[in-house]
Design an enzyme around this catalytic site. Sequence first.
Site: not given
Ligand code: MIC
Ligand code: SF4
Length: 645
Positions: A64-65, A119, A379, A534, A536
């Site tokens: 999805d990313h 995630d 975010r 995140s 990550r």
């Molecule tokens: C995000 O919202 O920052 C992400 C991308 O979904 C991350 C995961 C990632 O960094 O791959 C998350 O929230 O964990």
């Molecule tokens: Fe995707 Fe992370 Fe954004 Fe949710 S917060 S939509 S998991 S990138």
Amino acid sequence: MPQNVTQKILAAHLVSGELKAGSPIAIRIDQTLTQDATGTMAYLQFEALGLPRVRTELSVSYVDHNMLQSGFENADDHRFLQSFAARHGIHFSRPGNGICHQVHLERFSGPGKTLLGSDSHTPTSGGAGMLAIGAGGLDIALAMGGLPFNLNMPQVIGVRLAGRLQPFVSAKDIILEVLRRKTVKGGVGRVFEYFGPGVATLSVPARSTITNMGAELGATTSVFPSDAVTLDYLRAQGREEDWSEWTADPGAAYDEILEIDLDTLEPLIACPHSPDNVRPVREVAGTPVAQVAIGSCTNSSYTDLMTVAGMLDGRMVAEGVSLGISPGSRQVMEMVTRDGGLLKFIAAGARILESACGPCIGMGFAPPSEGVSIRSFNRNFYGRSGTKTAAVYLASPETCAACALTGVITDPRDLEISEVPVSLPDSFLVDDRMVIPPAEEPEKVEILRGPNIAKLPASRAPDAEIRGPVLIRLGDDITTDHIMPAGAKVLPLRSNLPAISEYVFHVVDESFPGRAREAGGGFIVAGHNYGQGSSREHAALAPRYLGVRAVLVQSFARIHLANLVNFGILPLAFADASDYGRIDAGDELSVDISQLALGKTLTVQNHTRNLGFEVHPQLASSRDLELILKGGALPWASEQLEKMA
Ligand code: MIC
Ligand code: SF4
């Protein structure tokens, strides 16, 4: 003793430890989820454990990313993930099926069960009474290997909801109110459990908006009870048999109670650049808006989108505004199409984006220079949208729609339209053909690896002394988006550590990777809540790759702290927070770790200034200590699995 929902689920999954706030516990994990941006690494780590099949009840791999395929990288990764899933007993949700959290809520969430996801917004399924926790990919790999998940028993904060939301006020405003009161640090070491008479007035998708964005509090997770509303939702998803009741016992205690009166709550908005910078919408009303984005795992359910469709119906998006809409899942997209919502979006001039994370993670739809972007997301960290000078605000779908129509920040109650109530359908459109079950003959499946999939680096035990310069000195609330940015350019490199390491701290200091390499490593120094946001693990793994072996801060965010330990980076906190003022970027530091032990302080020497100060290694258990001494969790886990066999 009467128990709350959190305690009940934890007790039912407890492998070791005591449910006493602050003490280390290990719990059994029923389900795992990964998404593509963290999944490739998680699966490479699972592979390193050498197990043929996952040992969970259910593991799902989502894509999805990384959806903008401007080169071969993402498409190769998708193929790798699909073949890996088939081979190792994992369900695979194909690109196009939707955002992991929305799809998981719809099709797999289970009251009373535990879910660990790579995630940070995994708590979304907490809206269906599940204990759903975000963690780094390595922790997911270990859980897939059947090992328990380790954490400190959180405090349980009870959020008592009373009354009923007024027109144009919605679930997003509830979580923004919690963020306003508790801030982005207020949830560290805590679970937020919702209770009280207002709970029954909220649908499961509304509850999930709240548990989703509870991640922004830094909380371990957030959870709602599983009640008649949950049963209705699961029945409408054709999954009645997955329901069981999970409610707090009468008289159950909480470590703290927050009261929210839904009757008096008004539309709220988080201003740049932090989800806790919350104000009433009316206070910033009138600010010109360049862009509106509706979607993300927080607010892209059927109800959210049909509400927006009702508000846009027959109207046109303001001239200066670009409106983008990304439905949370294929189910949502199909139903919004069937029920006429899509036509209303298109007629109003909206740009329809695919069912994926999209603009939330900087995958296209970046705002213009200095542009104000109003988003239904979770975010608004600096630079995350892809435009450094943009001003990103977070609000409910209702507020977003109002802004799109007027072209300025608008309290939706001020529009001359009446609310179009949307109720949940009696049955959702269920079609699981985009989820591929694991192969029946796994040994015949070949795992397909493109050139972007680099080998995992070998782990190495640390030397007795960690020495090097302070490579960077930062303030409070540094997010993982600062440490290891995402976006269309960097995200495709998630399975290629040498390549992605070149972007560490890219938004704050582009010279970091070069300096770290030249010095052969060194220290990162920062203030409070370092590593929020995140999950990550690349925010630990990439600095480690550049040679960083210790991070020295005033305090850490939960998931990032665990990720540092998992990759053998020593997390240190100042014993006296004011010592932070006695270090500059470039100072030469050293710390002798030959006597590293639980609960013992260490002394850091600042050779440039000729002084020393005490620090606390942030190690919660003997397991953490072992991980650091072994150079990370992978070598440790392999030993554990051998013992188990
Ligand atoms: C995000 O919202 O920052 C992400 C991308 O979904 C991350 C995961 C990632 O960094 O791959 C998350 O929230 O964990
Ligand atoms: Fe995707 Fe992370 Fe954004 Fe949710 S917060 S939509 S998991 S990138």
